[in-house]
Design a protein around this motif. Sequence first.
Motif: not given
Length: 744
Positions: A579-583, A614-623
């Motif tokens: 919470y308040a810090n997604l990613g 989707s959110y997994g694409g966001y996670m992949t981009s961060l990874a």
Amino acid sequence: MRLRFLALAALLAANGPALVPGLTPTLAHAQQKLPLTLEDIWAKPTFRSASVPGFNWMNDGRYYSALDNGSLVQYEVTTGKAVQTLVTAAELELAGAALKVDGYSFNANEQKILFTTGTEPIYRRSARASYYVFDRGTKKLTPLSAGGKQGYATFSPDGQRVAFTRDNNVYVTDLATMQETAVTTNGLKNNIINGSADWVYEEEFGFAQGFFWSPDSKQIAFYTFDESQVPEYDMQEWGGLYPKEYRFKYPKAGEKNSVVLVSSYDVASARTTKMDVGPVADQYIPRVQWTRVPNTLSIQRLNRLQNKLEILHGDATTGKTKVVLTDTNPAYVEINDDLNYLEGGKQFLFTSEKDGYQHLYLHDMDGKPVRQLTKGNWEISAINGFDAKTGFVYYTSTEGSALQRHLYRVNLSGKGKERISENGPGTDVVNMSPDTKYFLNVHSAAGVPAVTSLREGGTGKLVKTLEDNAKLKQTLTQYDLGKLEFITFKTTEGVELNAWMIKPSNFDPAKKYPVLMHVYGGPSFGSSSTQTVLDNTGGGTALTNYLWHQMLAEKGYIVVSVENRGTSGRGSAFRKATYANLGKLETIDQGEGAKYLATLPYVDKSRIGIWGWSYGGYMTSLAMTKNADLFKMGIAVAPVTNWRYYDTVYTERYLKTPQENPGGYDDNSPVQFAQNMRGKFLLVHGTGDDNVHFQNSIAFVDALIKANKDYQTLYYPNRNHGISGGNTRLHLYRQMTNFVLQNL
């Protein structure tokens, strides 16, 4: 953000030859195995999972109905045998042409039926269609309205009228005269919506129909969305000489939402009464329903930060309301469909996670707590039914395992709790008859395609198997599929994480294998699970995605999915840690997963990749940016790249507003870390994505160019968040396969 039918579904495995009764492992292995191909997975019906279409419980719990080759047939529950054809295909013809029926519903005495045809999807849940009324007595088939396609046509409980929406207004048709009456007249595109949800309510609160008949059929409660001040998003539709503009209201984080009103319409007097939802306009009304007390409407009110939920009871004649229950949480309050008003009008059931897990509570009509009915380190995922005679509440929960879902029941006294679905592993999806005597159960486990059966409500005893997917099971034995294993490991912070792993069928522990990780990783909301690590396997895209992972395993890859903090099934503390810090924590956990895999003697730690949608694409981009030293390759499909670009309800639920928490939006945006990109990266997006806008990928690409980083992009004209239609999926997965083979 819910691409749950696709990238968020559990991608689970088949256990090979043992799936087919009577086929010995020795014989199966002796047979020539077929190679998995993209054409078989995505273009042909090779792995099509069968289901029971058009299933509907009838008033008498002894029967159910279902569509069969264009006819509507009634079946007996205890035998599963057809007892009569309610409507023949020939009777569903107009001007000599058969209706292509999409769905149907009965009136109260089941003598009239609404048939749906020509359905046109709008967004994820919304649609318009042509409705026809069939009278079983006269055998007459009549169009519901001649004024254009309708939305959400619904019989009144007494079966005498039908309410529906058209062009942002609500209408009622009297079936005796077929006279149509406008309940509202001020509906206007991108301005005022009556009786339907606006875009963000539909997407994030999970409903599209915004009107509700009272139990006595005398009134209709309905939503009005004033979206005149909501900013518009402009999408280009490609194909003609000049692209077309498609403009719709989309409130991005921190921007203005619709002002939402609730009204009650009295059918006899044609009088509309505005309900008092409070003086604050900047709030949400995520649920409206009628109680079992005459003239009493239940309205759920949620503040914009979504950490305070109030249940209001209102007099539909005067519009006056009072707060009867308040539920708060330091992070956010769950919104679901578990508020149930019990027969007799004296009590209601409500779920809350105030003790750290989603559990069931009994309240009187003034909101005073009577007792907590369930308790423990597990959570309820859905309320399935209530038996007023015995006082038993039926629900689905994670009591057996966070990786599973099973049907249980408990008495209103809080006693007599027992599991109803069969003992053993797997996951049950339940559709219970109104009288709870029977339930339709869709059961699957890792390696076992779904089996649909009818069962007794009180015991779970099998009545009849309706679909066992024997053909699919037999087909799967023809392929040399790798075994799926569930594993757990502890991170360096001491957090235990669940995962699954698919190894090649000819796995050799002495070899070193590249690994592709699959991630979603986003938070759940209500009863919607975001877990990728689940003990089930399904049909449709869940199965085809799994088979794609199997195809990669066949080509020498190990495929793994790790369930990070922030996902569902393990209680509030685990889910709301982000919470308040997604990613931030999610990226740490996926990185810990890669580090754990790197310690395994059969993993080539220099060849670990990751992909997600989707959110997994966001996670992949961060990874690929924040954990650039761990991942050699990544594929991000339809990712959010900056939460400032996503909608108010979802984003502010987890991050507060950008005005209140700017760091929560910027500190874990992959756009901010583009300069760290080192591995091979493929970015995929549909230009017609109304959910996660193409704008997200444009922003990330721009940042990568400024950082002088190499990347590849793949865009799909006019495709939405699901990127589908025609050869689209086949094309997409061919490109993704080639990218994995060339870069991992």
